[in-house]
Design a protein around this motif. Structure first.
Motif, PDB file in Angstrom:
ATOM      1  N   GLU A 157     -30.579  62.865  29.440  1.00  0.00           N
ATOM      2  CA  GLU A 157     -29.979  62.176  30.456  1.00  0.00           C
ATOM      3  C   GLU A 157     -30.453  61.046  30.681  1.00  0.00           C
ATOM      4  OE1 GLU A 157     -30.372  65.228  33.635  1.00  0.00           O
ATOM      5  OE2 GLU A 157     -28.587  66.296  32.965  1.00  0.00           O
ATOM      6  N   LEU A 158     -31.771  60.644  30.813  1.00  0.00           N
ATOM      7  CA  LEU A 158     -32.424  59.325  30.952  1.00  0.00           C
ATOM      8  C   LEU A 158     -31.958  58.478  29.864  1.00  0.00           C
ATOM      9  CD1 LEU A 158     -34.583  57.825  32.406  1.00  0.00           C
ATOM     10  CD2 LEU A 158     -36.479  58.780  30.735  1.00  0.00           C
ATOM     11  N   LEU A 159     -31.598  58.853  28.723  1.00  0.00           N
ATOM     12  CA  LEU A 159     -31.223  58.146  27.677  1.00  0.00           C
ATOM     13  C   LEU A 159     -29.947  57.445  28.135  1.00  0.00           C
ATOM     14  CD1 LEU A 159     -31.544  56.646  24.651  1.00  0.00           C
ATOM     15  CD2 LEU A 159     -30.827  58.742  23.803  1.00  0.00           C
ATOM     16  N   HIS A 160     -29.038  58.467  28.279  1.00  0.00           N
ATOM     17  CA  HIS A 160     -27.611  58.091  28.832  1.00  0.00           C
ATOM     18  C   HIS A 160     -27.473  57.125  30.039  1.00  0.00           C
ATOM     19  CE1 HIS A 160     -23.280  58.497  29.308  1.00  0.00           C
ATOM     20  NE2 HIS A 160     -23.708  58.744  30.476  1.00  0.00           N
ATOM     21  N   ARG A 211     -27.305  49.340  31.419  1.00  0.00           N
ATOM     22  CA  ARG A 211     -27.218  48.146  30.346  1.00  0.00           C
ATOM     23  C   ARG A 211     -25.781  47.688  30.078  1.00  0.00           C
ATOM     24  NH1 ARG A 211     -31.695  49.750  27.721  1.00  0.00           N
ATOM     25  NH2 ARG A 211     -30.175  50.102  25.789  1.00  0.00           N
ATOM     26  N   ALA A 212     -25.102  48.850  29.648  1.00  0.00           N
ATOM     27  CA  ALA A 212     -23.387  48.528  29.495  1.00  0.00           C
ATOM     28  C   ALA A 212     -22.780  47.957  30.665  1.00  0.00           C
ATOM     29  CB  ALA A 212     -22.914  49.843  28.834  1.00  0.00           C
ATOM     30  N   ASP A 213     -23.037  48.545  31.969  1.00  0.00           N
ATOM     31  CA  ASP A 213     -22.672  48.075  33.107  1.00  0.00           C
ATOM     32  C   ASP A 213     -22.676  46.501  33.302  1.00  0.00           C
ATOM     33  OD1 ASP A 213     -21.672  50.673  33.571  1.00  0.00           O
ATOM     34  OD2 ASP A 213     -23.144  51.351  35.090  1.00  0.00           O
ATOM     35  N   VAL A 214     -24.112  46.023  33.052  1.00  0.00           N
ATOM     36  CA  VAL A 214     -24.379  44.892  33.296  1.00  0.00           C
ATOM     37  C   VAL A 214     -23.670  43.866  32.573  1.00  0.00           C
ATOM     38  CG1 VAL A 214     -26.328  43.491  33.101  1.00  0.00           C
ATOM     39  CG2 VAL A 214     -26.698  45.446  34.430  1.00  0.00           C
ATOM     40  N   ALA A 215     -23.888  44.320  31.103  1.00  0.00           N
ATOM     41  CA  ALA A 215     -22.987  43.694  30.141  1.00  0.00           C
ATOM     42  C   ALA A 215     -21.660  43.396  30.469  1.00  0.00           C
ATOM     43  CB  ALA A 215     -23.278  44.028  28.804  1.00  0.00           C
ATOM     44  N   GLN A 216     -20.848  44.541  30.749  1.00  0.00           N
ATOM     45  CA  GLN A 216     -19.310  44.431  31.139  1.00  0.00           C
ATOM     46  C   GLN A 216     -19.043  43.573  32.110  1.00  0.00           C
ATOM     47  OE1 GLN A 216     -17.619  48.344  31.055  1.00  0.00           O
ATOM     48  NE2 GLN A 216     -15.969  47.498  32.067  1.00  0.00           N
ATOM     49  N   ARG A 247     -11.794  41.157  26.329  1.00  0.00           N
ATOM     50  CA  ARG A 247     -11.998  41.119  24.926  1.00  0.00           C
ATOM     51  C   ARG A 247     -13.699  40.857  25.001  1.00  0.00           C
ATOM     52  NH1 ARG A 247      -9.825  39.929  19.793  1.00  0.00           N
ATOM     53  NH2 ARG A 247     -11.480  40.084  18.391  1.00  0.00           N
ATOM     54  N   ALA A 248     -14.094  40.037  25.815  1.00  0.00           N
ATOM     55  CA  ALA A 248     -15.423  39.470  25.861  1.00  0.00           C
ATOM     56  C   ALA A 248     -16.195  40.767  26.486  1.00  0.00           C
ATOM     57  CB  ALA A 248     -15.800  38.212  26.887  1.00  0.00           C
ATOM     58  N   ALA A 249     -15.695  41.540  27.434  1.00  0.00           N
ATOM     59  CA  ALA A 249     -16.261  42.674  27.873  1.00  0.00           C
ATOM     60  C   ALA A 249     -16.287  43.934  26.685  1.00  0.00           C
ATOM     61  CB  ALA A 249     -15.675  43.274  29.208  1.00  0.00           C
ATOM     62  N   LEU A 250     -15.445  44.026  26.076  1.00  0.00           N
ATOM     63  CA  LEU A 250     -15.447  45.161  24.923  1.00  0.00           C
ATOM     64  C   LEU A 250     -16.603  44.525  23.906  1.00  0.00           C
ATOM     65  CD1 LEU A 250     -14.270  47.392  23.302  1.00  0.00           C
ATOM     66  CD2 LEU A 250     -12.681  45.743  22.316  1.00  0.00           C
ATOM     67  N   ARG A 251     -16.780  43.250  23.583  1.00  0.00           N
ATOM     68  CA  ARG A 251     -17.855  42.860  22.724  1.00  0.00           C
ATOM     69  C   ARG A 251     -19.125  42.882  23.376  1.00  0.00           C
ATOM     70  NH1 ARG A 251     -20.811  38.195  21.265  1.00  0.00           N
ATOM     71  NH2 ARG A 251     -20.909  37.912  19.050  1.00  0.00           N
ATOM     72  N   ALA A 252     -19.315  42.568  24.758  1.00  0.00           N
ATOM     73  CA  ALA A 252     -20.612  42.642  25.145  1.00  0.00           C
ATOM     74  C   ALA A 252     -21.089  44.223  25.248  1.00  0.00           C
ATOM     75  CB  ALA A 252     -20.460  42.166  26.835  1.00  0.00           C
ATOM     76  N   VAL A 253     -20.516  45.050  25.528  1.00  0.00           N
ATOM     77  CA  VAL A 253     -20.539  46.564  25.645  1.00  0.00           C
ATOM     78  C   VAL A 253     -20.997  47.083  24.270  1.00  0.00           C
ATOM     79  CG1 VAL A 253     -19.945  48.804  26.299  1.00  0.00           C
ATOM     80  CG2 VAL A 253     -19.224  46.993  27.821  1.00  0.00           C
TER      81      VAL A 253
END
Length: 196
Positions: free
Chosen positions: A62-65, A71-76, A83-89
């Motif tokens: 759960e910690l890994l997830h 990090r994905a939330d921040v990148a998105q 398209r940039a959001a998709l690439r960033a995630v």
């Protein structure tokens, strides 16, 4: 109130110790004793928080997830276009740095353990499906004219690509370097025929 804070602090300390043990020793080295030693406490304190090793493993997964999701939330959120959001995630999910390769090694350990552990297998499937759903939603935003089945198929392919890069970079970072991973992701995204 102080009791809740103490429990939260204890859980946080044990979470950090769990991750540290996983990173250093891998899944086979994750024991209650190793976590206790790393956290500077007794195994009794670990057992007070986690009933057994299975509970510790579930917590670690759960910690890994949670870490990767944050990090994905921040990148998105930082991306300017769908398209940039998709690439960033996708780039965030890849493993071009040593820290990310460490996470990939932990992820591979969990994947291997999930083959023999139904609880971990259920967690792995659930988290993987959430990631596929997230990518499918990002593909749909980047390619609004696509049918949902095409978005789902593209998402499955993109997730398979990124997870494959993670596994390979974990053991061969020279071949699957930062540049190679970025190139593979950009090549796959170019096939979407969606504007940047």
């Amino acid at each position: 109130m102080a009791r809740r804070r103490d429990l939260a602090d204890q859980q946080q300390r044990l979470s950090a110790a769990t991750w540290s043990v996983l990173a250093a020793r891998g899944l086979p080295g994750l024991t209650l004793r190793a976590v206790a030693e790393r956290a500077g406490c007794t195994t009794g304190m670990v057992l007070h928080t986690f009933a057994d090793k299975q509970a510790l493993l579930v917590h670690a997964r759960e910690l890994l997830h949670w870490r990767t999701g944050q990090r994905a939330d921040v990148a998105q959120a930082a991306a300017g276009t769908p398209r940039a959001a998709l690439r960033a995630v996708l780039l965030q999910a890849a493993s071009p740095t040593e820290e990310k390769r460490e996470e990939a090694r932990v992820w591979v350990g969990f994947l291997a353990a999930a083959l023999a552990d139904p609880v971990l297998a259920d967690l792995h499937r659930s988290y993987n499906r959430r990631f596929v759903d997230r990518i499918a939603a990002l593909v749909a935003a980047a390619c609004p004219d696509w049918p949902s089945a095409d978005c789902a198929a593209a998402a499955t392919s993109l997730v398979a690509l990124v997870e494959g890069l993670n596994v390979l970079a974990a053991v061969d970072p020279a071949t699957y370097s930062d540049e190679a991973q970025h190139s593979a992701i950009d090549t796959a995204l170019a096939r979407l025929d969606a504007p940047l």
